[in-house]
Write a protein that holds these residues in place. Structure first.
Motif, PDB file in Angstrom:
ATOM      1  N   TYR A 638       0.747  -1.295   0.045  1.00  0.00           N
ATOM      2  CA  TYR A 638       0.011  -0.014   0.069  1.00  0.00           C
ATOM      3  C   TYR A 638       0.919   1.159  -0.124  1.00  0.00           C
ATOM      4  N   TYR A 639       2.106   1.273   0.288  1.00  0.00           N
ATOM      5  CA  TYR A 639       3.017   2.274   0.444  1.00  0.00           C
ATOM      6  C   TYR A 639       3.252   2.900  -0.977  1.00  0.00           C
ATOM      7  N   GLY A 640       2.895   2.058  -1.997  1.00  0.00           N
ATOM      8  CA  GLY A 640       3.157   2.121  -3.252  1.00  0.00           C
ATOM      9  C   GLY A 640       2.571   3.401  -3.852  1.00  0.00           C
ATOM     10  N   TYR A 641       1.280   3.889  -3.221  1.00  0.00           N
ATOM     11  CA  TYR A 641       0.645   5.024  -3.503  1.00  0.00           C
ATOM     12  C   TYR A 641       1.558   6.263  -3.507  1.00  0.00           C
ATOM     13  N   LYS A 642       2.110   6.326  -2.308  1.00  0.00           N
ATOM     14  CA  LYS A 642       2.916   7.333  -2.063  1.00  0.00           C
ATOM     15  C   LYS A 642       4.485   7.294  -2.670  1.00  0.00           C
ATOM     16  N   TRP A 643       5.012   6.164  -2.820  1.00  0.00           N
ATOM     17  CA  TRP A 643       6.121   5.886  -3.742  1.00  0.00           C
ATOM     18  C   TRP A 643       6.036   6.361  -4.905  1.00  0.00           C
ATOM     19  N   ALA A 644       4.824   6.177  -5.655  1.00  0.00           N
ATOM     20  CA  ALA A 644       4.727   6.557  -6.980  1.00  0.00           C
ATOM     21  C   ALA A 644       4.445   8.046  -7.064  1.00  0.00           C
ATOM     22  N   GLU A 645       3.732   8.721  -5.956  1.00  0.00           N
ATOM     23  CA  GLU A 645       3.618  10.128  -5.873  1.00  0.00           C
ATOM     24  C   GLU A 645       5.349  10.747  -6.249  1.00  0.00           C
ATOM     25  N   VAL A 646       6.151  10.282  -5.563  1.00  0.00           N
ATOM     26  CA  VAL A 646       7.496  10.696  -5.703  1.00  0.00           C
ATOM     27  C   VAL A 646       7.673  10.722  -7.114  1.00  0.00           C
ATOM     28  N   LEU A 647       7.418   9.422  -7.680  1.00  0.00           N
ATOM     29  CA  LEU A 647       7.743   9.658  -9.293  1.00  0.00           C
ATOM     30  C   LEU A 647       7.060  10.656 -10.195  1.00  0.00           C
ATOM     31  N   ALA A 649       5.588  13.352  -9.355  1.00  0.00           N
ATOM     32  CA  ALA A 649       5.912  14.766  -9.050  1.00  0.00           C
ATOM     33  C   ALA A 649       6.988  14.909  -9.846  1.00  0.00           C
ATOM     34  N   ASP A 650       7.983  13.995  -9.718  1.00  0.00           N
ATOM     35  CA  ASP A 650       9.188  14.256 -10.519  1.00  0.00           C
ATOM     36  C   ASP A 650       8.766  14.489 -12.080  1.00  0.00           C
ATOM     37  N   ALA A 651       8.111  13.305 -12.430  1.00  0.00           N
ATOM     38  CA  ALA A 651       7.821  13.233 -13.813  1.00  0.00           C
ATOM     39  C   ALA A 651       7.022  14.477 -14.496  1.00  0.00           C
ATOM     40  N   PHE A 652       6.084  14.726 -13.545  1.00  0.00           N
ATOM     41  CA  PHE A 652       5.261  16.027 -14.170  1.00  0.00           C
ATOM     42  C   PHE A 652       5.982  17.407 -14.465  1.00  0.00           C
ATOM     43  N   ASP A 653       7.096  17.481 -13.835  1.00  0.00           N
ATOM     44  CA  ASP A 653       7.847  18.615 -13.697  1.00  0.00           C
ATOM     45  C   ASP A 653       8.390  18.697 -15.293  1.00  0.00           C
ATOM     46  N   MET A 654       8.541  17.541 -16.016  1.00  0.00           N
ATOM     47  CA  MET A 654       8.980  17.617 -17.291  1.00  0.00           C
ATOM     48  C   MET A 654       7.717  18.092 -18.306  1.00  0.00           C
ATOM     49  N   PHE A 655       6.540  18.074 -17.953  1.00  0.00           N
ATOM     50  CA  PHE A 655       5.700  18.311 -18.668  1.00  0.00           C
ATOM     51  C   PHE A 655       5.365  20.001 -18.164  1.00  0.00           C
ATOM     52  N   LEU A 656       5.550  20.391 -16.993  1.00  0.00           N
ATOM     53  CA  LEU A 656       5.475  21.824 -16.750  1.00  0.00           C
ATOM     54  C   LEU A 656       6.590  22.545 -17.238  1.00  0.00           C
ATOM     55  N   PRO A 694      14.402   9.564  -9.388  1.00  0.00           N
ATOM     56  CA  PRO A 694      13.644  10.570  -8.770  1.00  0.00           C
ATOM     57  C   PRO A 694      13.932  10.863  -7.306  1.00  0.00           C
ATOM     58  N   SER A 695      13.596  12.206  -6.972  1.00  0.00           N
ATOM     59  CA  SER A 695      13.954  12.523  -5.431  1.00  0.00           C
ATOM     60  C   SER A 695      12.660  12.685  -4.719  1.00  0.00           C
ATOM     61  N   ILE A 696      12.618  13.013  -3.188  1.00  0.00           N
ATOM     62  CA  ILE A 696      11.155  13.117  -2.752  1.00  0.00           C
ATOM     63  C   ILE A 696      11.186  14.633  -2.575  1.00  0.00           C
ATOM     64  N   GLU A 697      11.919  15.467  -3.129  1.00  0.00           N
ATOM     65  CA  GLU A 697      11.887  16.986  -3.092  1.00  0.00           C
ATOM     66  C   GLU A 697      10.644  17.489  -3.748  1.00  0.00           C
ATOM     67  N   PRO A 698      10.381  17.017  -5.187  1.00  0.00           N
ATOM     68  CA  PRO A 698       9.470  17.547  -5.726  1.00  0.00           C
ATOM     69  C   PRO A 698       8.109  17.282  -5.131  1.00  0.00           C
ATOM     70  N   LYS A 701       7.570  19.778  -2.078  1.00  0.00           N
ATOM     71  CA  LYS A 701       7.333  20.913  -2.422  1.00  0.00           C
ATOM     72  C   LYS A 701       5.923  21.189  -3.271  1.00  0.00           C
ATOM     73  N   ARG A 702       5.552  20.208  -3.884  1.00  0.00           N
ATOM     74  CA  ARG A 702       4.317  20.289  -4.630  1.00  0.00           C
ATOM     75  C   ARG A 702       3.051  20.112  -3.661  1.00  0.00           C
ATOM     76  N   ASN A 703       3.179  19.546  -2.403  1.00  0.00           N
ATOM     77  CA  ASN A 703       2.329  19.476  -1.431  1.00  0.00           C
ATOM     78  C   ASN A 703       2.463  20.431  -0.546  1.00  0.00           C
ATOM     79  N   GLY A 704       3.199  21.301  -0.826  1.00  0.00           N
ATOM     80  CA  GLY A 704       3.377  22.390   0.257  1.00  0.00           C
ATOM     81  C   GLY A 704       4.056  22.209   1.676  1.00  0.00           C
ATOM     82  N   LEU A 705       4.841  21.091   1.629  1.00  0.00           N
ATOM     83  CA  LEU A 705       5.303  20.328   2.783  1.00  0.00           C
ATOM     84  C   LEU A 705       6.702  21.002   3.030  1.00  0.00           C
TER      85      LEU A 705
END
Length: 707
Positions: A638-647, A649-656, A694-698, A701-705
């Motif tokens: 179940y951790y995979g949902y948060k794990w994939a959020e790391v991916l 967030a980093d991946a969508f930066d490329m679209f941005l 990927p790193s956890i930083e994006p 930042k995206r979540n305002g944390l």
């Protein structure tokens, strides 16, 4: 996400079917549509021809044929080769895979007592068949010879080598290396786990359907939006009752918890929802959980692992329980102070609103929604008129057209399993056929809760033909009423995007072997294609395109779009901690090395203690309805949902960086992620797309944390 696997993985999710008048049994044997070629568009499942009575004879025939396929491989006189052993295994029991996908997917979407009975009868048979494959010494000997011949060579393509490795590991991870006594125990465990999983899911569905809040006094509707009241009145009318009926199905439950002024009734709804499977009745799941985790622990030990999580995670991106726990702890450390602050803000706001007392769980959504409206001038009731389901659907179709060139054409000649289901043909940019897509939007009593993507047929290539997939997206969205079309909450819009991301993963698959197609990837990677799609719901350009008023057709006001985006991180700390609590609960259940000797609720409380933000509620227990891990494929995952959020967030930066509709970026995502399925290691695929790990930083930042 939920999907059915081909028989070599032998993981079958529950499903069911509609009641149709039964024919006599002699006709059933001769005229079983499941045992014939499907004379339907794109060889889709002939739902309009099926009755429950077709399934068991079809399963019996398919099991017999599947055993013959396996025996033919074993009896092959030639030396084992990749083609005569590995490829033959990949194609074995094709009929059984086809029937299983239809039956078990339908049982999730349109079940009844008869189908559930068949599922209980056939599941041990399927488990036995699976074990007969994985524990067959002669078959494993052939696989082992092929593996030894190729493991240190470059004689196979990358995809062929991945299939060979998967097959060899599949045997090792399913008991092929055990001695005779341990193999017998492995068989027993597998069969019992199959039965327990089915029973767990049936109990949760029955508990969900078994509760109603029947309101007859109009003053008890205070605070509720008009469409929620209308839907409840429609439900009462359907049951020939006066007043209004609210249920535990999410489109009914969530609005009640957010808006109902009657605190006592909110408490009643909350207690009913959070005690499902934990009431001591004949649908209680406590003993099922204890037995399930003990059996998973025992199976892992048989296979040489410390616990079930250790067994599972060797085939995940995370690799080990320690790494998962470090990941969850790192996120908890970052998000918990924000969550605590957010809960305090709601408490203070509630006091200003006149609330006197200690804020309880059944108060939080109610006052959070009021605070959100006050702070951002946005609420579900303000946005829903702009999110008409049909227009959102078209908006998602248009988005995938801009990104990938896809077009959709409804085909009413494709049979469906319920009159509400829509069937589409999906075409690529060059006009070639890509996939069948089923869309099933609304809750029913025979339908499991939640939302998922699944497949009735996976993509694969054979004899020069690219066999295209049949994909389904199933949700439980707000129903239309007699006066309004289906109007979605913003959360339902993001859910639609999420599941459509999974659907793209299935529809755009371009692999050779079915067992590696589409979403057949590591569980902590599978959520990347779905979660990256949610990002478009935070983009002004897309919201302006999709959000049109259901009555006037006018575009959503720019100020409201700004408010939606501004509210995007509202209580993101709380949402993160809540999700982490589920992951920690999952990991606690699956890192045990001895059977538990305490009550399920207490075990859960201990596991989630560090994430706790509210007073304990007697009788509440999320584990007893935690279908993801006890009736699905997310155990120790179940951790995979948060794990994939790391991916994501980093991946969508490329679209941005390149533009949110940039086709070059989308094509790169398609080529390196969506089309590859499980043919390569997921980190290799990710780096091929993004250019770095990927790193956890994006995400923070995206979540305002993090600033």
């Amino acid at each position: 996400m939920k999907r059915s696997n081909i028989i070599i993985f032998a993981v079958f999710t529950s499903i069911a079917f509609m009641n149709i008048a039964c024919k006599n049994k002699s006709d059933m044997a001769d005229n079983n549509p499941l045992l014939k070629s499907f004379n339907t568009p794109h060889q889709t499942a002939p739902f309009d021809q099926l009755t429950e009575e077709h399934f068991m004879p079809a399963f019996e025939k398919a099991l017999k044929d599947g055993r013959a396929d396996i025996q033919e491989i074993i009896n092959t006189p030639e030396e084992p080769t990749f083609e005569n052993t590995i490829v033959k295994m990949e194609k074995a029991a094709e009929l059984l895979g086809r029937i299983s996908s239809i039956f078990f997917n339908l049982n999730s979407a349109e079940t009844n007592d008869k189908i559930q009975s068949i599922a209980r009868e056939v599941s041990p048979m399927l488990s036995d068949f699976s074990n007969d494959i994985w524990l067959n010494e002669k078959l494993f000997e052939r696989v082992k010879k092929v593996y030894e011949a190729h493991k240190n060579t470059s004689s196979l393509t990358d995809e062929q080598m991945k299939l060979l490795e998967n097959t060899y590991k599949g045997f090792a991870r399913r008991g092929a290396l055990l001695n005779g006594k341990d193999k017998d125990r492995y068989r027993e465990i597998s069969s019992e786990l199959s039965r327990l999983s089915l029973q767990f899911g049936e109990n949760v569905l029955a508990e969900t359907n078994g509760f109603q809040l029947h309101i007859t006094d109009e003053k008890d509707l205070s605070g509720l939006p008009g469409d929620a009241i209308e839907a409840a009145a429609q439900r009462a009318k359907k049951e020939n009752k006066e007043g209004w009926i609210f249920t535990l199905h999410i489109p009914s439950y969530l609005p009640f918890m957010k808006y109902a002024d009657n605190r006592e009734l909110r408490e009643r709804m909350f207690r009913a929802y959070t005690s499902r499977g934990n009431t001591g009745n004949d649908r209680d799941n406590n003993e099922i959980i204890k037995k399930t985790v003990a059996l998973r622990m025992e199976r892992a030990a048989l296979l040489g692992h410390k616990n079930h999580a250790d067994y599972v995670l060797t085939e995940r991106m995370a690799k080990s329980p320690a790494r998962v726990e470090n990941f969850l702890n790192e996120l908890l450390e970052a998000s918990l102070p924000f969550a605590q602050k957010e809960v305090k803000e709601v408490e203070e706001f509630a006091k200003k609103e006149g609330f006197d007392g200690q804020l309880q769980r059944w108060d939080f959504a109610y006052y959070s929604e009021k605070l959100k409206t006050a702070r951002f001038n946005v609420s579900d009731e303000m946005t829903k008129p702009y999110f008409q389901l049909e227009k959102v659907k078209q908006g998602i179709f248009d988005l995938t057209n801009r990104l990938y060139g896809l077009t959709y054409k409804e085909n009413k000649e494709i049979p469906v399993y319920h009159e509400e289901v829509q069937a589409y043909e999906v075409f690529d940019e060059d006009g070639s056929f890509l996939s069948v897509l089923y869309l099933d939007f609304f809750p029913r009593e025979g339908k499991q809760g939640g939302a998922w993507m699944t497949s009735y047929r996976e993509q694969y290539k054979e004899n020069g033909e690219d066999v295209r997939p049949h994909i389904s997206v199933v949700t439980n969205f707000t129903r239309p009423t007699s006066t309004k079309p289906s109007l979605l909450t913003y959360n339902e819009v993001t859910t639609f995007l999420h599941e459509f991301g999974h659907a793209l993963h299935g529809m755009l698959s371009d692999v050779t072997y079915e067992s590696m197609a589409g979403t057949s990837v590591y569980r902590d990677f599978v959520e990347l294609p779905s979660q990256i799609m949610e990002n478009w719901a935070q983009q002004k350009e897309w919201l302006h395109d999709v959000a049109k008023h259901y009555e006037t057709g006018g575009p959503i006001p720019g100020e409201l779009v700004d408010n939606i985006i501004a509210a995007g991180n509202f209580q993101s700390g709380y949402a993160t901690v809540r999700q982490l609590s589920f992951g920690m609960n999952d990991m606690a259940w699956h890192t045990i090395e001895e059977p538990i000797n305490q009550e399920v609720a207490q075990f859960e409380k201990d596991a989630m203690e560090r994430t706790e933000l509210f007073p304990e509620v007697e009788g509440s227990c999320m584990s007893t309805a935690f279908g993801h891990i006890f009736d699905g494929g997310y155990a120790a995952g179940y951790y995979g949902y948060k794990w994939a959020e790391v991916l994501d967030a980093d991946a969508f930066d490329m679209f941005l960086q390149n533009g949110i509709f940039d086709k070059t970026t989308a094509q790169k995502f398609r080529e390196n992620i969506l089309s590859k399925g499980g043919t390569q290691d997921p980190m290799k695929l990710y780096v091929s797309f993004r250019g770095h790990e990927p790193s956890i930083e994006p995400l923070l930042k995206r979540n305002g944390l993090k600033q």
